[in-house]
Design an enzyme around this catalytic site. Structure first.
Site, PDB file in Angstrom:
ATOM      1  N   ASP A   6      36.050 108.662 -24.709  1.00  0.00           N
ATOM      2  CA  ASP A   6      35.974 109.762 -25.627  1.00  0.00           C
ATOM      3  C   ASP A   6      36.975 109.550 -26.590  1.00  0.00           C
ATOM      4  O   ASP A   6      37.895 109.008 -26.415  1.00  0.00           O
ATOM      5  CB  ASP A   6      36.052 111.123 -24.815  1.00  0.00           C
ATOM      6  CG  ASP A   6      36.010 112.141 -25.690  1.00  0.00           C
ATOM      7  OD1 ASP A   6      34.974 112.632 -26.405  1.00  0.00           O
ATOM      8  OD2 ASP A   6      36.960 112.893 -25.728  1.00  0.00           O
ATOM      9  N   THR A   8      38.205 112.489 -29.077  1.00  0.00           N
ATOM     10  CA  THR A   8      39.237 113.339 -29.371  1.00  0.00           C
ATOM     11  C   THR A   8      39.931 113.814 -27.829  1.00  0.00           C
ATOM     12  O   THR A   8      39.435 114.116 -26.772  1.00  0.00           O
ATOM     13  CB  THR A   8      38.657 114.784 -29.749  1.00  0.00           C
ATOM     14  OG1 THR A   8      37.867 114.376 -31.001  1.00  0.00           O
ATOM     15  CG2 THR A   8      39.278 115.921 -29.901  1.00  0.00           C
ATOM     16  N   ASP A 214      38.205 113.730 -21.371  1.00  0.00           N
ATOM     17  CA  ASP A 214      39.209 114.743 -21.071  1.00  0.00           C
ATOM     18  C   ASP A 214      38.434 115.988 -21.074  1.00  0.00           C
ATOM     19  O   ASP A 214      39.036 117.309 -20.893  1.00  0.00           O
ATOM     20  CB  ASP A 214      40.360 114.832 -22.061  1.00  0.00           C
ATOM     21  CG  ASP A 214      40.133 115.228 -23.328  1.00  0.00           C
ATOM     22  OD1 ASP A 214      39.009 114.758 -23.885  1.00  0.00           O
ATOM     23  OD2 ASP A 214      40.879 116.060 -23.970  1.00  0.00           O
TER      24      ASP A 214
END
Length: 340
Positions: A6, A8, A214
Site C-alpha cells: 500500500d 500511504t 496499514d
C-alpha cells in the site's frame, strides 16, 4: 517472490500535511466563495471523528490555526471514499472526486485545471462540497520514507523478484510520489476490493506474495495475500487481518523479517535432516511410528504433532499443497519431504 505495498502509511510516512486551501467560486456568480479558513473549518468539522490519515491531517491543521470547528450531526463514514455530514444543518461532503462526482452527483469539472496542477506536484486532493456544490479543494502532501529505496533494493537482493504498489490516489499523484523508486507495477484509484482483486490476480499468475499495509481499506488484501504484513501504526482492523505485525516503524524491518524466516527454515531443515525430494501424494494419518505424519491432501496438523510422530518411529514428514503447520500454508516452503 512478490511483495505488494500500500502507498500511504507504508511506503510513505503517512504523516500528511495540508499544503493548499483552494476555495472555488460558485458557478454563475451564485454564493460567495468561502475563505481558506472557512473551507478548512468546514472540512475539519465533518472529519473530526474520522480515523484516517487524511482526516487527521485536516483536523490537525485546523487546530494549529486555532479554528473553531462547527457542530456536526448525522455523520456517515464511507471507507475509501469520504465523509457525509450535516454541519450547521447543511449537508457537507468531504472525500475523493469519485465520491463527490460519481456517487453524490457533485459537478467538479470547474476545478480540473487546479486539480491537475496540484497532482503534478505529487499532492493528494480532498474535495469539499456543501448542499450539492463544490466549495473547494484541500491539497495534502506525503513524503516517501527515507529508507524506502534502500529497503526495496535490499528485498530484491533477498529474492523478491516483483514489487507492486497499490493506492487510492490519482495516477498523477502516485507517479509523482513514487518516481525513481523502481517498482514493477503501480495501480491507482483503487477501492479496497480492487486491492484484493489484484492480489488474487498475481496469485493466479503463480506468484507467492506478501502484502504490506496499514489501513482499514487494506484489510481485504491483507487477508487475501499469502502473508499479510501490518505496519506498527496500522488500524485495528488491519492488525487483526495480518499474519505479521512489524514492531519497528521502518521498512528495513521487512528485510530483517525475511532474514529471520530464511534462517528459521534453514535451521528447521538441518534439524530434521531435510532433503529436497519430489512430493509424493499419500494418505497416512498421525499416529506413533507412522511413515506419513502429514496428510498431503488438505491435512492441518501442528508441528508438535509431527515431532511426536517422528519420535515414535515415523520415518518422514510429508507436506503437500494445502497442508499447514499450525494453520500456516506451507505449500510454498523450500522443502517438500523431511527425513530423519
Amino acid at each position: 517472490d512478490t511483495i505488494v505495498f500500500d502507498k500511504t502509511g507504508t511506503l510513505t510516512r503517512g504523516d500528511l500535511r495540508v499544503t493548499d486551501l483552494s476555495p472555488t467560486q460558485q458557478p454563475g456568480g451564485g454564493a460567495v466563495a468561502l475563505t481558506p479558513a472557512e473551507l478548512l473549518a468546514l472540512a475539519a468539522g465533518a472529519e473530526e471523528h474520522y480515523s484516517h490519515p487524511v482526516a487527521r491531517a485536516v483536523v490537525a491543521e485546523a487546530k494549529t490555526r486555532g479554528l473553531d470547528l462547527p457542530p456536526i450531526s448525522q455523520v456517515d463514514f464511507i471507507v475509501a471514499h469520504g465523509v457525509s455530514a450535516f454541519v450547521q444543518g447543511r449537508q457537507v461532503l468531504v472525500g475523493s472526486r469519485h465520491f463527490l462526482e460519481d456517487d453524490e452527483g457533485v459537478d467538479c469539472a470547474g476545478a480540473d485545471e487546479l486539480s491537475a496542477r496540484l497532482r503534478r506536484q505529487g499532492k493528494s486532493l480532498l474535495y469539499v462540497a456543501r448542499d450539492g456544490r463544490l466549495t473547494g479543494i484541500i491539497a495534502l502532501r506525503d513524503e516517501l520514507r527515507p529508507e524506502a529505496a534502500e529497503a526495496l533494493a535490499a528485498l530484491r537482493e533477498r529474492g523478491i523478484k516483483h514489487m507492486v504498489v497499490l493506492t487510492g490516489d490519482h495516477k498523477d499523484t502516485a507517479q509523482a510520489v513514487l518516481s525513481g523508486l523502481g517498482v514493477d507495477e503501480i495501480h491507482w484509484e483503487l477501492a479496497p476490493e480492487d486491492k484484493a482483486d489484484i492480489v488474487r490476480r498475481l496469485q493466479g499468475e503463480g506468484r507467492v506474495l506478501a502484502f504490506a499495509g496499514d489501513g482499514v481499506n487494506d484489510a481485504p488484501a491483507l487477508l487475501t495475500a499469502d502473508v499479510g504484513i501490518c505496519m506498527p501504526g496500522g488500524a485495528v482492523l488491519a492488525r487483526e487481518s495480518a499474519q505479521v505485525g512489524l514492531l519497528e516503524d521502518d521498512l528495513m524491518a521487512l528485510t530483517v523479517a525475511r532474514d529471520i524466516a530464511a534462517r528459521t527454515r534453514r535451521v528447521l531443515a538441518e534439524a530434521l535432516g531435510a532433503r529436497y525430494l519430489p512430493t509424493t501424494l499419500g494418505g497416512g494419518n498421525i499416529e506413533g511410528g507412522a511413515d506419513v505424519v502429514f496428510d498431503c491432501v488438505g491435512g492441518s496438523r501442528t508441528f508438535a504433532d509431527a515431532l511426536v510422530a517422528l519420535a515414535a518411529g515415523g520415518r518422514y514428514v510429508m507436506v503437500g499443497a494445502g497442508a499447514s503447520l499450525t494453520g500456516v500454508d506451507v505449500s510454498s516452503l523450500w522443502f517438500r519431504e523431511l527425513t530423519v
